[in-house]
Design an enzyme around this catalytic site. Structure first.
Site, PDB file in Angstrom:
ATOM      1  N   LYS A 286      24.042   9.711 -13.714  1.00 34.76           N
ATOM      2  CA  LYS A 286      24.960   8.490 -15.093  1.00 34.76           C
ATOM      3  C   LYS A 286      26.455   7.764 -13.509  1.00 34.76           C
ATOM      4  CE  LYS A 286      22.586   8.513 -18.739  1.00 34.76           C
ATOM      5  NZ  LYS A 286      22.193   7.862 -19.078  1.00 34.76           N
TER       6      LYS A 286
ATOM      7  N   TYR B 249      24.071  20.176 -18.507  1.00 37.50           N
ATOM      8  CA  TYR B 249      24.066  18.397 -17.674  1.00 37.50           C
ATOM      9  C   TYR B 249      24.043  18.107 -16.948  1.00 37.50           C
ATOM     10  CZ  TYR B 249      24.252  13.456 -20.434  1.00 37.50           C
ATOM     11  OH  TYR B 249      23.729  12.981 -20.691  1.00 37.50           O
TER      12      TYR B 249
END
Length: 260
Positions: free
Chosen positions: A168, A161
């Site tokens: 993000k 991720y």
């Protein structure tokens, strides 16, 4: 129904399923008119329109959008201007997965610039252009609320991720800058950071079963997050009676998993 939201307009990207769809329905239930985008599934978008119109008697329109081409937001908002009298809320929700994230959704040593760039474009650049266009309209009606969807992948380690988590983190920083500069127009800007939410997008991950089991064991509430959990947070951030002095923040909705 939240009376102060009735007859206002939400623009949301990527609302044909999952979190976006849950947000769309939550706002429609409160009398908010909806302008939402889809990437490829126009058939599903039209089904949503028919269902929402029959249940809530609001105005709802759909538009195609590819978040890998953020500049097209300008044309999108021009079309929205023709269909709606105002824009009060903007939620940047659309994400990418599949072929577009090859080289971005991978272990660190297999990360590639193209995949990373695509994730950054869809997460950060799309938020910037969309929020800019929305803010121009919000200034005309005395203010509004802008939200970027985020995730806790920048707070806790998640296998494969790194590309998403990094982007993000970047979009949450952009939210703070936007909040500082748009506050004078009574425009509030925040992020909603979700822990792993049980959606089709998450189910596409090769390690979905392991993620689900881990979240259920880590959360004090003993379950995965649902799209409706995120929708509730977004509604709160757009309700002036609840969050009129809340801006530049990231609200973490993770069932307590990032603490454990």
């Amino acid at each position: 129904m939240i009376e102060n939201m009735k007859n206002k307009t939400l623009v949301i990207s990527g609302a044909t399923r999952g979190i976006g769809k849950a947000i769309l329905y939550r706002f429609a239930q409160n009398g908010v008119n909806i302008a939402f985008t889809y990437n490829k599934n126009e058939e599903e978008a039209q089904k949503i329109i028919a269902d929402v119109e029959s249940k809530y008697q609001i105005k709802i329109k759909t538009y195609p959008l590819n978040v890998l081409e953020p500049e097209t937001y300008k044309d999108l908002f021009a079309k929205i201007d023709e269909d709606f009298e105002r824009v009060d809320f903007f939620i940047s929700n659309a994400i990418i997965y599949g072929k577009s994230v090859v080289g971005g959704f991978a272990p660190f040593m297999r990360l590639k610039p193209k995949g990373l760039n695509n994730i950054y474009t869809a997460t950060v650049l799309a938020f910037v252009v969309g929020a800019q266009e929305a803010a121009k309209r919000m200034q005309k009606v005395g203010g509004g609320s802008i939200i970027s969807l985020s995730s806790t992948g920048n707070l806790v380690y998640m296998p494969n991720y790194a590309g998403h988590g990094n982007s993000k983190n970047a979009v949450e920083t952009m939210v703070k800058y936007a909040a500082m500069e748009l506050g004078e127009y009574n425009i509030r800007v925040n992020a909603v950071s979700g822990g792993p939410i049980d959606t089709d997008a998450l189910k596409a991950f090769p390690d979905y079963a392991e993620i689900k089991a881990a979240v259920e064991s880590q959360s004090p509430l003993g379950r995965m997050g649902k799209p409706e959990d995120i929708a509730g947070a977004c509604l709160f951030l757009c309700d002036d009676s609840s969050s009129a002095w809340l801006t530049g923040q990231t609200i973490v909705i993770d069932g307590g998993t990032s603490f454990k």
